[in-house]
Every structure is written in structure tokens, then in C-alpha cells.
Motif scaffolding. Structure first.
Motif, short mmCIF file in Angstrom:
data_model
loop_
_atom_site.label_atom_id
_atom_site.label_comp_id
_atom_site.label_asym_id
_atom_site.label_seq_id
_atom_site.Cartn_x
_atom_site.Cartn_y
_atom_site.Cartn_z
N UNK A 124 1.38 -0.89 0.42
CA UNK A 124 -0.25 -0.14 -0.22
C UNK A 124 1.30 1.29 0.14
N UNK A 125 0.62 1.97 -0.91
CA UNK A 125 0.64 3.51 -0.87
C UNK A 125 -0.13 4.62 0.40
N UNK A 126 1.21 5.39 1.04
CA UNK A 126 -0.81 5.63 2.03
C UNK A 126 -0.05 7.82 1.94
N UNK A 127 -1.74 8.05 0.73
CA UNK A 127 -1.21 9.44 0.80
C UNK A 127 -2.03 10.49 1.25
N UNK A 128 -2.35 11.62 1.71
CA UNK A 128 -3.40 12.22 1.86
C UNK A 128 -4.19 12.66 0.80
N UNK A 129 -5.83 13.14 1.61
CA UNK A 129 -6.81 13.06 0.51
C UNK A 129 -6.87 15.17 0.31
N UNK A 130 -5.84 15.99 -0.15
CA UNK A 130 -5.69 17.40 -0.45
C UNK A 130 -4.15 17.43 -0.89
N UNK A 131 -3.64 16.02 -1.63
CA UNK A 131 -2.39 15.46 -2.47
C UNK A 131 -3.10 16.71 -3.76
N UNK A 132 -1.63 17.10 -4.65
CA UNK A 132 -1.91 17.32 -5.85
C UNK A 132 -1.89 16.24 -6.29
N UNK A 133 -2.71 16.33 -7.39
CA UNK A 133 -1.71 15.31 -8.92
C UNK A 133 -1.28 14.60 -8.72
N UNK A 134 0.08 15.71 -8.99
CA UNK A 134 1.13 15.30 -9.24
C UNK A 134 2.34 14.56 -8.00
N UNK A 135 0.81 14.21 -6.67
CA UNK A 135 1.38 13.20 -5.67
C UNK A 135 0.43 12.23 -5.00
N UNK A 136 -0.25 12.57 -6.11
CA UNK A 136 -1.72 10.72 -6.21
C UNK A 136 -1.52 9.92 -7.91
N UNK A 137 -1.43 10.92 -9.07
CA UNK A 137 -1.50 10.05 -10.08
C UNK A 137 0.01 9.13 -10.40
N UNK A 138 1.13 9.92 -10.01
CA UNK A 138 2.65 9.06 -10.40
C UNK A 138 2.42 7.57 -9.15
N UNK A 167 -1.68 8.60 11.58
CA UNK A 167 -0.82 7.35 12.03
C UNK A 167 -1.73 6.34 12.46
N UNK A 168 -3.07 6.04 12.52
CA UNK A 168 -3.58 5.17 12.42
C UNK A 168 -3.36 4.24 11.28
N UNK A 169 -3.19 4.94 10.20
CA UNK A 169 -3.12 3.59 8.59
C UNK A 169 -2.06 3.50 8.23
N UNK A 170 -0.44 4.31 8.89
CA UNK A 170 0.22 3.55 8.64
C UNK A 170 0.69 2.28 9.52
N UNK A 171 -0.18 1.15 8.42
CA UNK A 171 -0.11 -0.38 9.21
C UNK A 171 1.14 -0.99 7.93
N UNK A 172 1.34 -2.37 8.27
CA UNK A 172 2.77 -3.52 7.91
C UNK A 172 2.88 -3.10 6.06
N UNK A 173 1.35 -3.57 5.68
CA UNK A 173 2.08 -3.11 3.96
C UNK A 173 1.44 -1.83 3.75
N UNK A 174 1.67 -0.89 4.65
CA UNK A 174 1.82 0.97 3.87
C UNK A 174 3.76 0.82 3.27
#
Length: 218
Positions: A124-138, A167-174
Motif C-alpha cells: 500500500x502507498x499512503x497519501x492524503x486527501x489534499x495531495x496535488x495530482x502530481x503526488x497522486x497519479x504517479x 498515523x493509524x493508517x501506517x499499517x505494516x502493508x504500507x
């Protein structure tokens, strides 16, 4: 006639700052240009324009390849800028400064040279809901090729990251987290030092999109 206000000690001298940017001397629709799109493309101050002009007039040559005088001068100027940037961003070493055409290319460089060879189905890759497309699409594209999934940390109605949830979403599969330091849309400043500590505790690499933060924050 209305006199311009006199700047008090410590006040922001807007007119002096505007004078540093030649383009702001333009008039648009008959009025002085007011430019508010700096989060997209910043205008260049005269010092930058003059430095670029001076290079092309006096020093233009291939960097690190030409052995003639201009090549030496261009290489020296190029490497000196690396040292200045290392000091500016507090990098421990000049070797950590890599030039790209911009943040979009930089994130793609990490996505395809670092993440693509390492990620696999179930990761899994963890991002946030406020990211620019340049930090989502890749990350979406890398996920499509590796089977890795994108996980999105939520934000509040006021546009702030819910840090506890991140922090809760920083699980082992990330296997990688990617977060903007300052949102180009919201202006939100994320606590990246705290997020970095939490990622480091779990051995998760953190990519910080610092393009909006670098000009404004230490």
C-alpha cells in the motif's frame, strides 16, 4: 489624490516587493496587474532573470562535459548552486541535491526508480486527501503496474489533515507514504516532522512534496 501609505517599521513593504518583479509592472485590462497564481507558476524577480540572462550571454556551455573555459565556468556555477541549495534546505550533504525540471518530475523519478522495483501486490502507498495530482497519479500508475493499492488519509472540513488517522493508517502493508508539506490549494501546513518520526518508527519511507513550503518555511 490619495497618498500611498507609509510602511511602518517591520511592516511588509508591498511596493518594494512588487518592484522586484518586472512582470508586475504590466497593466491588464487597464489596471495594474495583480497576480495570485503563484502556487501554480511563480513570477521571477529581476535577480533571477538577470542571472539567467548573464549565463546565456557570458557562460553558456555544457555542464560537466566540456573541457574548455566556458565549460569550466558553467560547471563551477552549476555546482556552486548545488552547494547553495544544500545550505538553503539544510541538506547534510551536497550529494543529496538532485536537479529535476520540477516537483512533478522529481516525484515521478522516485515513483519509477524507487517504488516501482520494490512494490508488489498487497503493498500500500499512503497519501492524503489534499495531495496535488502530481503526488497522486504517479502512485496510481505504479500501483496499476505492481498491484499495490493507494490508501488515502482524510482531512477535516476546514482542510486540515487528521493526523491521528494518518498515523493509524501506517499499517505494516504500507511501503511508502507521500504527503505535501503545504497544500497549494488550501494553504494547510502539515506537521511533516511529526509524520516523519511516525514513519521512521515503522520503517516506512516518507516522500514530502515540499514545493510550496521551500520558499516560505525553514
Amino acid at each position: 489624490m490619495i497618498a500611498a501609505p507609509v510602511a511602518s517599521a517591520g511592516a511588509l513593504d508591498v511596493e518594494r516587493i512588487r518592484a522586484d518583479f518586472p512582470l508586475l509592472a504590466r497593466r491588464v485590462h487597464g489596471k495594474p496587474l495583480i497576480y495570485l497564481d503563484n502556487a501554480n507558476t511563480s513570477q521571477k524577480p529581476a535577480s533571477v532573470i538577470e542571472a539567467v540572462d548573464h549565463f546565456y550571454r557570458r557562460t553558456n556551455a555544457n555542464v560537466a562535459r566540456a573541457v574548455h573555459a566556458l565549460g569550466d565556468e558553467a560547471t563551477s556555477a552549476f555546482e556552486a548552486s548545488r552547494d547553495k541549495l544544500a545550505r538553503f534546505i539544510n541538506a547534510p550533504s551536497r550529494d543529496e541535491v538532485i536537479f529535476t525540471s520540477g516537483t512533478t518530475q522529481a516525484i515521478n523519478l522516485v515513483a519509477y526508480s524507487y517504488a516501482l522495483p520494490r512494490l508488489q501486490a498487497g503493498d500500500t502507498i499512503l497519501v492524503t486527501q489534499m495531495e496535488h495530482h502530481a503526488n497522486i497519479v504517479p502512485w496510481q500508475l505504479v500501483g496499476a503496474r505492481t498491484g499495490a493499492k493507494l490508501k488515502v488519509a482524510p482531512i477535516t472540513e476546514s482542510g486540515e489533515l487528521i493526523v491521528e488517522r494518518f498515523i493509524e493508517l501506517l499499517t505494516p502493508e504500507v511501503k511508502l507514504a507521500a504527503v505535501t508539506h503545504v497544500s497549494n490549494v488550501l494553504g494547510t501546513i502539515n506537521p511533516v516532522a511529526q509524520l516523519a518520526r511516525e514513519c521512521r518508527k515503522r520503517g516506512i519511507p516518507l516522500l514530502v512534496d515540499g514545493s510550496q513550503a521551500a520558499p516560505h518555511l525553514r
